[in-house]
Design an enzyme around this catalytic site. Structure first.
Site, mmCIF file in Angstrom:
data_model
loop_
_atom_site.group_PDB
_atom_site.id
_atom_site.type_symbol
_atom_site.label_atom_id
_atom_site.label_comp_id
_atom_site.label_asym_id
_atom_site.label_seq_id
_atom_site.Cartn_x
_atom_site.Cartn_y
_atom_site.Cartn_z
ATOM 1 N N HIS A 1 0.833 -1.142 0.035
ATOM 2 C CA HIS A 1 -0.221 0.150 0.023
ATOM 3 C C HIS A 1 0.776 1.210 0.330
ATOM 4 C CE1 HIS A 1 1.036 0.109 4.412
ATOM 5 N NE2 HIS A 1 0.782 1.181 4.312
HETATM 6 C C1 UD1 Z 1 -2.106 5.947 5.210
HETATM 7 C C2 UD1 Z 1 -0.961 6.379 5.817
HETATM 8 C C3 UD1 Z 1 0.183 5.738 5.706
HETATM 9 C C4 UD1 Z 1 -0.320 4.258 6.560
HETATM 10 C C5 UD1 Z 1 -1.368 3.885 5.937
HETATM 11 C C6 UD1 Z 1 -1.791 2.658 6.802
HETATM 12 C C7 UD1 Z 1 -0.532 9.000 5.372
HETATM 13 C C8 UD1 Z 1 0.216 9.946 4.479
HETATM 14 N N1 UD1 Z 1 -0.465 7.769 5.063
HETATM 15 O O1 UD1 Z 1 -1.898 5.511 3.814
HETATM 16 O O2 UD1 Z 1 1.493 6.248 6.473
HETATM 17 O O3 UD1 Z 1 0.903 3.161 6.239
HETATM 18 O O4 UD1 Z 1 -2.512 4.911 5.872
HETATM 19 O O5 UD1 Z 1 -2.880 1.736 6.030
HETATM 20 O O6 UD1 Z 1 -1.443 9.417 6.441
HETATM 21 N N2 UD1 Z 1 -9.185 4.744 0.519
HETATM 22 C C9 UD1 Z 1 -10.317 3.989 0.664
HETATM 23 N N3 UD1 Z 1 -11.094 3.681 1.562
HETATM 24 C C10 UD1 Z 1 -10.602 3.930 2.973
HETATM 25 C C11 UD1 Z 1 -9.242 4.624 2.941
HETATM 26 C C12 UD1 Z 1 -8.583 4.919 1.854
HETATM 27 O O7 UD1 Z 1 -10.866 3.848 -0.510
HETATM 28 O O8 UD1 Z 1 -11.051 3.665 3.938
HETATM 29 C C13 UD1 Z 1 -8.557 4.831 -0.636
HETATM 30 C C14 UD1 Z 1 -8.624 6.435 -1.232
HETATM 31 O O9 UD1 Z 1 -8.860 6.521 -2.568
HETATM 32 C C15 UD1 Z 1 -7.473 7.219 -0.493
HETATM 33 C C16 UD1 Z 1 -6.346 6.074 -0.715
HETATM 34 O O10 UD1 Z 1 -7.094 4.957 -0.415
HETATM 35 O O11 UD1 Z 1 -7.329 8.136 -1.420
HETATM 36 C C17 UD1 Z 1 -5.195 6.315 0.180
HETATM 37 O O12 UD1 Z 1 -5.637 6.628 1.598
HETATM 38 P P1 UD1 Z 1 -4.890 7.382 2.547
HETATM 39 O O13 UD1 Z 1 -5.383 7.338 3.898
HETATM 40 O O14 UD1 Z 1 -4.655 8.827 1.897
HETATM 41 O O15 UD1 Z 1 -3.269 6.737 2.631
HETATM 42 P P2 UD1 Z 1 -2.963 5.434 2.889
HETATM 43 O O16 UD1 Z 1 -2.203 4.918 1.532
HETATM 44 O O17 UD1 Z 1 -4.133 4.563 3.360
HETATM 45 N N1 UDP Z 2 -3.646 -5.421 8.865
HETATM 46 C C1 UDP Z 2 -4.987 -5.808 9.160
HETATM 47 N N2 UDP Z 2 -5.680 -6.146 7.976
HETATM 48 C C2 UDP Z 2 -5.153 -6.036 6.604
HETATM 49 C C3 UDP Z 2 -3.891 -5.546 6.566
HETATM 50 C C4 UDP Z 2 -3.063 -5.038 7.817
HETATM 51 O O1 UDP Z 2 -5.374 -5.931 10.219
HETATM 52 O O2 UDP Z 2 -5.819 -6.583 5.508
HETATM 53 C C5 UDP Z 2 -2.972 -4.816 10.156
HETATM 54 C C6 UDP Z 2 -1.579 -5.460 10.197
HETATM 55 O O3 UDP Z 2 -1.694 -6.645 10.991
HETATM 56 C C7 UDP Z 2 -0.850 -4.517 10.888
HETATM 57 C C8 UDP Z 2 -1.664 -3.197 10.482
HETATM 58 O O4 UDP Z 2 -2.868 -3.485 9.955
HETATM 59 O O5 UDP Z 2 -1.195 -4.487 12.348
HETATM 60 C C9 UDP Z 2 -0.705 -2.443 9.490
HETATM 61 O O6 UDP Z 2 -1.301 -1.479 8.930
HETATM 62 P P1 UDP Z 2 -0.978 -0.983 7.472
HETATM 63 O O7 UDP Z 2 -0.081 -2.082 6.878
HETATM 64 O O8 UDP Z 2 -1.997 -0.609 6.711
HETATM 65 O O9 UDP Z 2 0.059 0.256 7.731
HETATM 66 P P2 UDP Z 2 1.584 0.529 8.278
HETATM 67 O O10 UDP Z 2 1.894 -0.374 9.443
HETATM 68 O O11 UDP Z 2 2.384 0.378 7.001
HETATM 69 O O12 UDP Z 2 1.593 2.102 8.564
#
Ligand code: UD1
Ligand code: UDP
Length: 359
Positions: A205
């Site tokens: 992601h």
């Molecule tokens: C965010 C965090 C990242 C973290 C991750 C955990 C920032 C800059 N990034 O990244 O550090 O590792 O969360 O998962 O804060 N979207 C959906 N549904 C949702 C959420 C997101 O469709 O419920 C889609 C949207 O198109 C959105 C994209 O995912 O634009 C990215 O979501 P966003 O929260 O901006 O960043 P993450 O990649 O999730």
């Molecule tokens: N996780 C989860 N379901 C998923 C993928 C990840 O519960 O389908 C959990 C994972 O076990 C970990 C946390 O989400 O505890 C990590 O989140 P993510 O990878 O979104 O973000 P990051 O740690 O890179 O910020």
């Protein structure tokens, strides 16, 4: 002590669940939650509140997805009103998301002390949005709760020595506590058609991977190659789902795609995987906790201890390197290092609760 906790993204719900439990156990702390709405799909948000029994947020800001500036700015504006209404003694923040930075800015502008859990982590890459969020949040925090000694040293190198506490990693506390719960409560293997120790678990992601079509295409092709040797399960983050479709790519028929999983299901699947392939901070660490070999699709990691004895291998986003490293991990016969020594022995949340209660 009135603590206002700001969360918004998946890993923050998990961290807030375990620390919230410790705050309630400690007593003398009243915690109220704000959900910024950064993550909002059921499988990215509600499922964690329900499964991990996180108290209902007192404030749900419903900000949703937009550019970094818009998202952070809208959160900041709404958090200002929340701080007005709540008047907390401390704002408690997790990790490095835009919700973290907005919480830090909103609090410091009002002279409300900030407590940062996962302080001091660095990738030393300011192009990574999370790095900017971490550096700025740490700079304005009164309590810097570090998960590792490396994090303490990173802060010292930036001149931050006051209010720095090596407490351990709350994700370790959480994995230890909830792995037992997962064992008793969930069995995702039959539903997903997987056999224990006979599959690779993949997550992807990170913006650097999803937003660059050539990197994303390498990752897709690597997953396909691995899936020709062993079943591959990929719980797909919505960002990656959209990016793959947008770039005209396809996972093909061998890679098993599913919706994002609940935390308990995820822990079970990590624990029983033959190997993990990821670009997630949390997932690479959980693989290390459970003694499962990992390959990380980044060129650096904030969690350098996971690299010991090649328990975790960094491969960036090169198709050949990813595939070769996963096959090497599947074939390895050498034991993995014991993770327990590195993360505070499962007491990080209790230490944080104690320090906050003592002001
Ligand atoms: C965010 C965090 C990242 C973290 C991750 C955990 C920032 C800059 N990034 O990244 O550090 O590792 O969360 O998962 O804060 N979207 C959906 N549904 C949702 C959420 C997101 O469709 O419920 C889609 C949207 O198109 C959105 C994209 O995912 O634009 C990215 O979501 P966003 O929260 O901006 O960043 P993450 O990649 O999730
Ligand atoms: N996780 C989860 N379901 C998923 C993928 C990840 O519960 O389908 C959990 C994972 O076990 C970990 C946390 O989400 O505890 C990590 O989140 P993510 O990878 O979104 O973000 P990051 O740690 O890179 O910020």
């Amino acid at each position: 002590m009135r603590v206002l906790t700001v969360v918004g993204a998946r890993p923050q719900f998990i961290k807030a669940a375990i620390v919230g439990r410790a705050l309630r156990e400690r007593g003398g702390i009243e915690e109220r939650l704000v959900h910024t709405g950064q993550h909002y799909d059921r499988q990215m948000s509600d499922v964690f509140f329900e499964e991990l029994e996180i108290p209902h947020p007192a404030h749900s800001l419903g900000i949703g997805s937009c550019s970094h500036g818009q998202q952070t700015g809208r959160m900041l504006e709404r958090l200002d009103d929340v701080l007005d209404a709540e008047v907390p003694d401390c704002v408690l923040l997790y990790g490095d998301t835009n919700s973290t930075l907005a919480g830090a800015l909103a609090a410091v502008k009002r002279h409300v002390p900030v407590a940062h859990v996962e302080a001091g982590l660095r990738s030393f890459d300011l192009k990574m949005p999370e790095e900017v969020n971490r550096v700025l949040t740490d700079r304005v925090s009164r309590w810097l709760f570090c998960p590792t000694q490396t994090a303490v040293e990173n802060l010292a190198a930036e001149g931050l020595r006051q209010g720095v506490f090596l407490v351990g990693d709350v994700m370790y506390d959480s994995a230890v506590y909830f792995a037992g719960v997962a064992e008793a409560k969930v069995d995702p293997f039959a539903r997903l058609g997987l056999v224990r120790k006979q599959y690779v678990l993949v997550t992807c992601h990170r913006a650097a991977n999803t937003d660059d079509p050539s990197r994303l295409s390498s990752i897709v092709r690597a997953a396909q190659s691995i899936a020709r040797r062993i079943p591959v399960l990929l719980p797909l983050h919505p960002r990656t789902r959209q990016a793959v479709a947008g770039a005209g790519l396809s996972w093909g028929t061998d890679v098993r795609i599913c919706e994002p999983l609940s935390y308990l299901e995820m822990l079970s699947l990590e624990r029983q995987a033959a190997a993990v392939l990821t670009d997630s901070g949390g997932v690479q660490k959980e693989a290390f906790f459970f003694g499962v070999p990992c390959v990380t699709m980044r060129s650096e990691t904030e969690w350098t201890e996971t690299l010991l004895e090649r328990a975790n291998v960094l491969v960036d986003a090169d198709e050949m390197r990813i595939t070769a490293a996963v096959f090497e991990q599947l074939d390895r016969r050498t034991p993995l290092p014991d993770a327990a020594a590195h993360y505070g022995g499962g007491r990080a949340s209790a230490r944080i609760a104690e320090m906050l209660a003592n002001g």
